[in-house]
Design an enzyme around this catalytic site. Structure first.
Site, PDB file in Angstrom:
ATOM      1  N   ASP A  99       1.066  -1.301   0.140  1.00  0.00           N
ATOM      2  CA  ASP A  99      -0.019  -0.129  -0.006  1.00  0.00           C
ATOM      3  C   ASP A  99       0.821   1.165  -0.007  1.00  0.00           C
ATOM      4  OD1 ASP A  99       0.771   0.345   2.854  1.00  0.00           O
ATOM      5  OD2 ASP A  99      -1.110  -0.311   3.497  1.00  0.00           O
ATOM      6  N   ASP A 302      -7.585  -7.847   2.224  1.00  0.00           N
ATOM      7  CA  ASP A 302      -6.232  -7.829   3.174  1.00  0.00           C
ATOM      8  C   ASP A 302      -6.907  -7.370   4.669  1.00  0.00           C
ATOM      9  OD1 ASP A 302      -4.867  -5.261   3.880  1.00  0.00           O
ATOM     10  OD2 ASP A 302      -5.905  -4.820   2.069  1.00  0.00           O
ATOM     11  N   CYS A 338     -11.374 -28.458  11.206  1.00  0.00           N
ATOM     12  CA  CYS A 338     -10.353 -27.423  10.600  1.00  0.00           C
ATOM     13  C   CYS A 338      -9.083 -28.229  10.093  1.00  0.00           C
ATOM     14  CB  CYS A 338     -10.070 -26.507  11.578  1.00  0.00           C
ATOM     15  SG  CYS A 338      -8.837 -25.332  10.805  1.00  0.00           S
ATOM     16  N   CYS A 340      -6.321 -26.739   9.335  1.00  0.00           N
ATOM     17  CA  CYS A 340      -4.965 -25.875   9.515  1.00  0.00           C
ATOM     18  C   CYS A 340      -4.045 -26.907  10.388  1.00  0.00           C
ATOM     19  CB  CYS A 340      -5.373 -24.735  10.048  1.00  0.00           C
ATOM     20  SG  CYS A 340      -5.339 -24.986  12.097  1.00  0.00           S
ATOM     21  N   CYS A 343      -4.598 -27.436  14.170  1.00  0.00           N
ATOM     22  CA  CYS A 343      -5.714 -28.499  14.548  1.00  0.00           C
ATOM     23  C   CYS A 343      -5.280 -29.693  14.205  1.00  0.00           C
ATOM     24  CB  CYS A 343      -6.896 -28.197  13.876  1.00  0.00           C
ATOM     25  SG  CYS A 343      -7.800 -26.559  14.325  1.00  0.00           S
ATOM     26  N   HIS A 374      -3.915 -20.671  12.667  1.00  0.00           N
ATOM     27  CA  HIS A 374      -5.635 -21.171  12.610  1.00  0.00           C
ATOM     28  C   HIS A 374      -6.386 -19.973  11.962  1.00  0.00           C
ATOM     29  CE1 HIS A 374      -9.402 -22.996  13.590  1.00  0.00           C
ATOM     30  NE2 HIS A 374      -9.633 -21.795  14.241  1.00  0.00           N
TER      31      HIS A 374
END
Length: 410
Positions: A99, A302, A338, A340, A343, A374
């Site tokens: 940015d 974002d 989940c 991820c 997990c 996560h």
């Protein structure tokens, strides 16, 4: 950069696409992990790949004094930043975005530099304003650096030079962010100045976009507050803005507005913007924001919230979010089903809470890594599912069912 639209929703706005950059492709809709200093805090590049992140967004303001070093390394995707947590500093080799830093420098004055300007015109002197750190002027923004207290200035030209040294695949034009407190009249003034800055940004960017040996791309940023006429007008103006036949490669959708107005504002903007250029929604990541944003034509997103909220104990799930503060001794999974890495490794709410509440620095850093993994995976997976639902022609059903479950406990 090439952008290919693969499918469009019946409303003519939401779409599935692919952005091709010098450092890889981004399948949209997509969420960009925020690495303010050139890396995502407490996560390695390998962690990001495991999460399924496709791109990283960094901050032009915070990296401005390292921009020459980054250029020497060959650009953001090749740079090895020094980390504060001791983890390996492998570069993120994929697509990147920076940015402009405009939000950061203007927030130093909390928008009050504009009040100073208006007061001067009226002959008013208010000594309470002397502590402000930033003032908006036509040339750009004058500010006092909050860390070393030295005076600085950034305008469109300086911002483009900084971003082109950093060398992300996508940059944002320098813009003036207004606040909800600003009047319609001031939004006109700020929007017109943002358009003048956009033209200056485009001119300067063209000079430097190939300096690092690959094409860097520039998005124009839409302002206009909560007013339909301003949003549509600036979208049309930026869509047709060119310098020697070169226009913006895409568009950033920014500005201050109430959450309940998001869908309408995006509709106003995206009904005017060209279909063949990508659009980035700045700074939003809650599931309803992403679902509404994707439906109304935003391609990438974002926000620092998934990582920041993880550090404060908030865990994301399909059944709503919860805080680990209330999960002492809980053997429940963070989120049943989940995928991820946290997990899959078997961490429970109670075991993660124990790390978080530990006074041991190493354990806290481990917690930050696990919880951030996560939450970021939750948001990235959401955009993956949104994309697939659009391809499968069942986005409306997916959105309805997701939000009904997510907010069922509220």
């Amino acid at each position: 950069m090439d952008f290919r639209v693969e499918k469009v929703l019946p409303n003519g706005l939401g779409r599935v696409g692919t952005i091709q950059t010098a450092h890889g492709e981004i399948k949209t809709p997509a969420f960009m992990a925020v690495g303010t200093q050139g890396y995502v805090r407490f996560l390695s590049a390998e962690d990001l790949r495991g999460i399924g992140a496709q791109a990283m967004l960094s901050n032009g303001f915070h990296l401005r004094r390292k921009s020459a070093e980054i250029a020497e390394a060959g650009g953001l995707a090749a740079w090895r930043p020094a980390r504060e947590d001791g983890r390996p500093n492998e570069p993120w080799h994929g697509p990147t975005l920076t940015d402009s830093g405009g939000f950061q420098v203007m927030s130093l004055g909390s928008g009050l530099g504009k009040v100073v300007s208006m007061e001067k015109e009226r002959g008013v002197v208010n000594t309470a304003h002397k502590e402000r750190l930033a003032q908006v002027i036509e040339e750009g923004v004058s500010f006092i650096d909050p860390f070393d207290h030295e005076p600085e200035f950034i305008g469109p030209e300086e911002s483009m030079q900084i971003q082109c040294r950093i060398g992300a695949d996508i940059h944002m034009a320098f813009d003036e962010l207004t606040s909800l407190a600003d009047t319609y009249e001031y939004n006109i003034e700020a929007m017109e100045r943002t358009e003048r800055w956009a033209l200056r940004s485009l001119k300067e960017h063209i000079k430097h976009r190939d300096d690092l040996g690959y094409r860097q791309n520039l998005y124009g940023v839409l302002q206009g507050g909560r007013w339909e006429d301003l949003r549509r007008q600036t979208a049309r103006n930026l869509a047709k803005m060119e310098v020697n036949g070169v226009g913006f490669d895409g568009f950033g959708l920014g500005g201050a507005f109430l959450k309940e107005d998001l869908g309408e504002i995006l509709r106003w903007c995206n009904e005017e913007l060209p279909m063949d250029k990508p659009r980035h929604l700045l700074g939003l990541s809650h599931p309803d924001d992403i679902l509404i944003g994707a439906e109304m034509g935003a391609d990438t997103f974002d926000c620092v919230a998934p990582m920041r909220e993880a550090r404060h104990g908030k865990i994301y799930t399909r059944d709503g979010n919860y805080n680990l503060r209330k999960m002492a001794d809980s053997g429940e999974a963070l989120e049943p089903g989940c995928d991820c890495a946290t997990c899959r490794a078997g961490w429970t709410r109670g075991s993660l809470r124990a790390l978080w509440r530990s006074g041991d620095t190493e354990k806290k850093q481990k917690y930050y890594n696990l919880a951030s993994t996560h939450n970021l995976r939750f948001i990235v997976r959401l955009t993956e599912e949104v994309r697939q639902a659009m391809l499968d022609d069942n986005f409306a059903e997916y959105k309805r069912e997701f939000l009904a479950r997510y907010y069922a406990g509220r």
